[in-house]
Write a protein that holds these residues in place. Structure first.
Motif, PDB file in Angstrom:
ATOM      1  N   THR A 101      40.789  44.052  45.043  1.00 11.52           N
ATOM      2  CA  THR A 101      41.599  44.465  46.194  1.00 11.52           C
ATOM      3  C   THR A 101      40.886  45.488  47.047  1.00 11.52           C
ATOM      4  O   THR A 101      40.908  45.415  48.277  1.00 11.52           O
ATOM      5  CB  THR A 101      42.943  45.052  45.711  1.00 11.52           C
ATOM      6  N   GLN A 102      40.231  46.445  46.411  1.00  8.84           N
ATOM      7  CA  GLN A 102      39.670  47.586  47.121  1.00  8.84           C
ATOM      8  C   GLN A 102      38.173  47.393  47.343  1.00  8.84           C
ATOM      9  O   GLN A 102      37.443  46.976  46.442  1.00  8.84           O
ATOM     10  CB  GLN A 102      39.923  48.867  46.332  1.00  8.84           C
ATOM     11  N   LYS A 103      37.740  47.708  48.567  1.00  2.83           N
ATOM     12  CA  LYS A 103      36.335  47.639  48.921  1.00  2.83           C
ATOM     13  C   LYS A 103      35.867  49.035  49.314  1.00  2.83           C
ATOM     14  O   LYS A 103      36.615  49.812  49.925  1.00  2.83           O
ATOM     15  CB  LYS A 103      36.111  46.663  50.081  1.00  2.83           C
ATOM     16  N   ILE A 104      34.614  49.357  48.955  1.00  3.40           N
ATOM     17  CA  ILE A 104      34.031  50.654  49.267  1.00  3.40           C
ATOM     18  C   ILE A 104      32.901  50.435  50.269  1.00  3.40           C
ATOM     19  O   ILE A 104      31.994  49.635  50.026  1.00  3.40           O
ATOM     20  CB  ILE A 104      33.500  51.343  48.004  1.00  3.40           C
ATOM     21  N   ASP A 111      50.160  44.601  46.863  1.00  2.00           N
ATOM     22  CA  ASP A 111      50.907  43.451  47.378  1.00  2.00           C
ATOM     23  C   ASP A 111      51.326  43.661  48.829  1.00  2.00           C
ATOM     24  O   ASP A 111      51.332  42.713  49.617  1.00  2.00           O
ATOM     25  CB  ASP A 111      52.152  43.187  46.517  1.00  2.00           C
ATOM     26  N   VAL A 112      51.681  44.894  49.209  1.00  2.00           N
ATOM     27  CA  VAL A 112      52.118  45.163  50.580  1.00  2.00           C
ATOM     28  C   VAL A 112      50.990  45.747  51.428  1.00  2.00           C
ATOM     29  O   VAL A 112      51.090  45.783  52.654  1.00  2.00           O
ATOM     30  CB  VAL A 112      53.327  46.125  50.598  1.00  2.00           C
ATOM     31  N   LEU A 113      49.910  46.199  50.774  1.00  2.00           N
ATOM     32  CA  LEU A 113      48.744  46.732  51.478  1.00  2.00           C
ATOM     33  C   LEU A 113      47.504  45.994  50.967  1.00  2.00           C
ATOM     34  O   LEU A 113      46.689  46.542  50.207  1.00  2.00           O
ATOM     35  CB  LEU A 113      48.606  48.239  51.244  1.00  2.00           C
ATOM     36  N   PRO A 114      47.328  44.736  51.367  1.00  2.00           N
ATOM     37  CA  PRO A 114      46.206  43.948  50.829  1.00  2.00           C
ATOM     38  C   PRO A 114      44.840  44.387  51.328  1.00  2.00           C
ATOM     39  O   PRO A 114      43.830  44.119  50.676  1.00  2.00           O
ATOM     40  CB  PRO A 114      46.536  42.522  51.294  1.00  2.00           C
ATOM     41  N   LEU A 126      42.505  56.025  44.470  1.00  2.00           N
ATOM     42  CA  LEU A 126      42.360  54.575  44.358  1.00  2.00           C
ATOM     43  C   LEU A 126      43.451  53.989  43.480  1.00  2.00           C
ATOM     44  O   LEU A 126      43.995  52.907  43.754  1.00  2.00           O
ATOM     45  CB  LEU A 126      40.986  54.222  43.782  1.00  2.00           C
ATOM     46  N   GLN A 127      43.795  54.696  42.405  1.00  2.00           N
ATOM     47  CA  GLN A 127      44.831  54.228  41.488  1.00  2.00           C
ATOM     48  C   GLN A 127      46.179  54.136  42.190  1.00  2.00           C
ATOM     49  O   GLN A 127      46.924  53.160  42.012  1.00  2.00           O
ATOM     50  CB  GLN A 127      44.904  55.178  40.286  1.00  2.00           C
ATOM     51  N   ARG A 128      46.510  55.127  43.015  1.00  2.00           N
ATOM     52  CA  ARG A 128      47.777  55.115  43.740  1.00  2.00           C
ATOM     53  C   ARG A 128      47.802  53.996  44.777  1.00  2.00           C
ATOM     54  O   ARG A 128      48.802  53.280  44.926  1.00  2.00           O
ATOM     55  CB  ARG A 128      48.007  56.471  44.408  1.00  2.00           C
ATOM     56  N   MET A 129      46.694  53.822  45.513  1.00  2.00           N
ATOM     57  CA  MET A 129      46.632  52.752  46.496  1.00  2.00           C
ATOM     58  C   MET A 129      46.771  51.383  45.841  1.00  2.00           C
ATOM     59  O   MET A 129      47.419  50.474  46.376  1.00  2.00           O
ATOM     60  CB  MET A 129      45.302  52.843  47.270  1.00  2.00           C
ATOM     61  N   TYR A 130      46.187  51.241  44.664  1.00  2.00           N
ATOM     62  CA  TYR A 130      46.196  49.944  43.969  1.00  2.00           C
ATOM     63  C   TYR A 130      47.604  49.523  43.587  1.00  2.00           C
ATOM     64  O   TYR A 130      47.890  48.314  43.493  1.00  2.00           O
ATOM     65  CB  TYR A 130      45.304  50.038  42.734  1.00  2.00           C
ATOM     66  N   GLN A 131      48.489  50.472  43.365  1.00  2.00           N
ATOM     67  CA  GLN A 131      49.870  50.140  43.004  1.00  2.00           C
ATOM     68  C   GLN A 131      50.571  49.386  44.131  1.00  2.00           C
ATOM     69  O   GLN A 131      51.574  48.700  43.890  1.00  2.00           O
ATOM     70  CB  GLN A 131      50.664  51.422  42.687  1.00  2.00           C
ATOM     71  N   ALA A 154      33.873  41.560  54.483  1.00  2.00           N
ATOM     72  CA  ALA A 154      34.276  42.226  53.246  1.00  2.00           C
ATOM     73  C   ALA A 154      35.740  41.950  52.905  1.00  2.00           C
ATOM     74  O   ALA A 154      36.074  41.605  51.763  1.00  2.00           O
ATOM     75  CB  ALA A 154      34.029  43.731  53.363  1.00  2.00           C
ATOM     76  N   LEU A 155      36.639  42.088  53.881  1.00  2.00           N
ATOM     77  CA  LEU A 155      38.072  41.991  53.607  1.00  2.00           C
ATOM     78  C   LEU A 155      38.550  40.553  53.467  1.00  2.00           C
ATOM     79  O   LEU A 155      39.453  40.280  52.672  1.00  2.00           O
ATOM     80  CB  LEU A 155      38.868  42.695  54.712  1.00  2.00           C
ATOM     81  N   LYS A 156      37.971  39.639  54.214  1.00  2.00           N
ATOM     82  CA  LYS A 156      38.469  38.266  54.210  1.00  2.00           C
ATOM     83  C   LYS A 156      37.681  37.342  53.280  1.00  2.00           C
ATOM     84  O   LYS A 156      38.220  36.349  52.800  1.00  2.00           O
ATOM     85  CB  LYS A 156      38.448  37.688  55.631  1.00  2.00           C
ATOM     86  N   GLN A 157      36.415  37.654  53.019  1.00  2.00           N
ATOM     87  CA  GLN A 157      35.609  36.817  52.129  1.00  2.00           C
ATOM     88  C   GLN A 157      35.458  37.410  50.730  1.00  2.00           C
ATOM     89  O   GLN A 157      34.927  36.756  49.844  1.00  2.00           O
ATOM     90  CB  GLN A 157      34.222  36.584  52.737  1.00  2.00           C
ATOM     91  N   GLY A 158      35.917  38.655  50.533  1.00  2.00           N
ATOM     92  CA  GLY A 158      35.932  39.231  49.190  1.00  2.00           C
ATOM     93  C   GLY A 158      34.606  39.784  48.704  1.00  2.00           C
ATOM     94  O   GLY A 158      34.455  40.034  47.506  1.00  2.00           O
TER      95      GLY A 158
END
Length: 563
Positions: free
Chosen positions: A212-215, A157-160, A149-154, A479-483
């Motif tokens: 940013t990240q949803k589970i 901006d390019v992987l919203p 998750l930490q690596r993806m979070y970096q 989940a992705l568009k409404q947060g």
């Protein structure tokens, strides 16, 4: 809710937007499956082949002009599934979606040609990490799930669009072994039962990562494939919408600013070297077990009435961190009824008035299905946000009348969780709806009780074809568009455990924030007490220097007591 406006994506022309364009450029959307992604070692290509078969559904639904879909494999630098875009200037250079969906390995391009295509791709903005319960438990002591998750979070901006899918029933977590790491299997990252799994999900949701990240909890491999198909549909819609905008603006596609796939690999390698191997973000690692706090103590509980009937809101009483926690509970059957009503409303707003049950859904193209799903997400989010706002207003009024503090501003930054009980799975509401409609269609048996008959009749009123086909598309878009964070629990016991875990962990966070505030106040008081002495020490050399100059004597340097 009254104040809601139609979403911008619903203001569109007829289906097939972009078909009249004279441009010959085409785009291929590639869903790339990681080479290590497999269901069993004896069938390493099974997951890949099933996804290719699922992709054929997109062809049947209808893709926009100049957009094709392909399924590929590679050693991904990030996640288990990623989406790439291959821009080509002529349609003749793009394989049709039928061939991309159904051709087998013997007829596919060789690896060199496939690698050459990937080297020309740019990232499409989505990545998914998939963990089965056995793996996330077994490797949790080493913190693998947190570092991923930490690596993806970096690359947010390019992987919203970032998802972590946890597959299989959460109750099974206690059945698997946590493998020892660095001499201990009970580290601050270990997951060894359902409670510690929920604790990890809550910590991730209320942290900055949760923005940013949803589970998502997926009971089966089939549910995971449905989620991947839904993300692919969403990306097709976004791509078509972007092309439509460029055509109206008279713009051409520009590669400037887009991250290529080789550049992504290079940057991920740099991030891997930079991030410490054993250091994990403190907000994602539990510092010991939190004291158990009952949900009714940790949360303000509001039962919905009127238009909110069937909903129950849990707002945390004490945790007011960067993401104030609001959990809205709904039973799976009630959610299906809500989604069905929103689906019919969204269909009407899209200009597709239903004339017969099931028929309109079969005629929806990929773009139309996503547009309806996005509008449904707006409708559902409006309902839930209105429920949170009304509950907060009522709580604020009661506490103000009692002389207490306010109940918090629901419009401020908050972590919003939709907690759904028994929606999917063998005993879920979706399966019950399908069986009820099948039984009603063949008049196989009558319900044993009046209540069962009412429930069956209620389920038979739903558009079973639409719900079965698009349920995961609706949830993914929401989940992705409404947060919102969508958590699916299989039983009432799991729901209660999730609420207890969430309440207890956030009470622990509140205590830590309170302690940090006290420590900060003490430091400030000590600093204020020391300031007069420091000022005197600073003034003493200056006074002595002035005195020496007045006497005409050489300047002396006065050292402090420690010197």
């Amino acid at each position: 809710t009254g104040a809601r406006q139609t979403a911008p994506h619903m203001q569109r022309t007829a289906a097939g937007v972009g078909g009249s364009s004279s441009s010959s450029s085409s785009v291929e959307l590639k869903l790339v499956v990681d080479d290590k992604e497999r269901r069993t070692n004896s069938a390493p290509n099974q997951v890949y082949q099933y996804i290719r078969q699922d992709c054929a559904k997109l062809l049947q639904a209808g893709l926009p002009p100049h957009i094709t879909v392909d399924i590929d494999r590679d050693e991904l630098p990030l996640g288990d599934y990623a989406w790439l875009l291959l821009h080509q200037e002529h349609n003749s250079g793009v394989r049709g979606p039928a061939a991309a969906a159904v051709d087998d390995d013997s007829n596919s391009d060789d690896e060199a040609a496939a690698a050459g295509e990937r080297s020309q791709c740019v990232v499409a903005g989505a990545v998914v990490e998939r963990k089965v319960i056995r793996d996330i438990v077994g490797r949790s002591a080493g913190g693998d799930h947190i570092r991923q998750l930490q690596r993806m979070y970096q690359f947010r901006d390019v992987l919203p669009h970032q998802l972590l899918i946890i597959e299989n029933l959460t109750q099974l977590a206690q059945n698997y072994l946590v493998y020892s790491s660095r001499g201990s299997s009970w580290s601050h990252t270990a997951i060894y039962d359902e409670a510690t799994l929920f604790d990890f999900i809550v910590r991730a949701a209320v942290s900055s990562y949760g923005n940013t990240q949803k589970i998502l909890l997926a009971p089966s491999t089939g549910d995971t494939r449905s989620i991947l198909l839904a993300i692919t549909q969403l990306l097709i819609y976004e791509l078509q919408h972007k092309q439509h905008h460029q055509q109206h603006a008279g713009q051409q596609h520009e590669a400037a600013g887009e991250l290529t796939y080789p550049e992504l690999k290079k940057q991920v390698n740099e991030v891997n070297r930079r991030l410490p191997r054993w250091d994990v973000p403190v907000e994602l690692a539990h510092q010991g077990a939190a004291d158990v706090v009952p949900p009714d103590t940790a949360f303000r509980v509001t039962a919905g009435q009127g238009q909110f009937e069937g909903l129950k809101l849990y707002s945390h009483r004490t945790y007011t961190g960067s993401n104030h926690l609001h959990v809205t509970y709904v039973e799976g059957r009630k959610l299906l009824i809500l989604l069905d009503s929103f689906h019919k409303q969204a269909m009407l707003e899209a200009g597709n008035e239903p004339t017969a049950q099931h028929e309109p859904t079969a005629q929806l193209s990929v773009v139309q299905a996503v547009e309806v799903a996005l509008e449904m997400g707006v409708l559902l989010a409006s309902l839930l946000d209105a429920f949170v706002a009304e509950s907060a207003a009522a709580t604020t009024g009661v506490e103000a009348a009692a002389g207490g503090g306010g109940g918090g501003d629901s419009s401020s930054s908050s972590c919003r969780v939709l907690l759904v009980e028994n929606l999917v799975g063998p005993t879920g509401a979706l399966t019950y709806m399908q069986k009820a409609q099948q039984a009603a269609a063949i008049h196989s048996c009558k319900p044993a009780t009046k209540k069962a008959a009412e429930r069956q009749a209620e389920m038979c009123q739903l558009d079973g074809a639409a719900v079965s086909q698009h349920l995961w598309l609706w949830l993914v878009c929401f989940a992705l568009k409404q947060g919102w964070h969508v958590q699916l629990c299989q039983s009432a016991n799991s729901v209660g455990l999730f609420l207890q875990t969430a309440g207890s962990r956030c009470c622990c966070f509140a205590q830590q924030l309170e302690q940090a505030g006290r420590d900060s106040s003490r430091r400030q008081e000590l600093q204020e007490q020391q300031e007069p002495g420091l000022q005197q020490q600073q003034q003493l050399p200056a006074q002595q220097q002035q005195h020496q100059q007045q006497r005409g004597q050489p300047e002396l340097v006065i050292a402090d007591s420690e010197g």
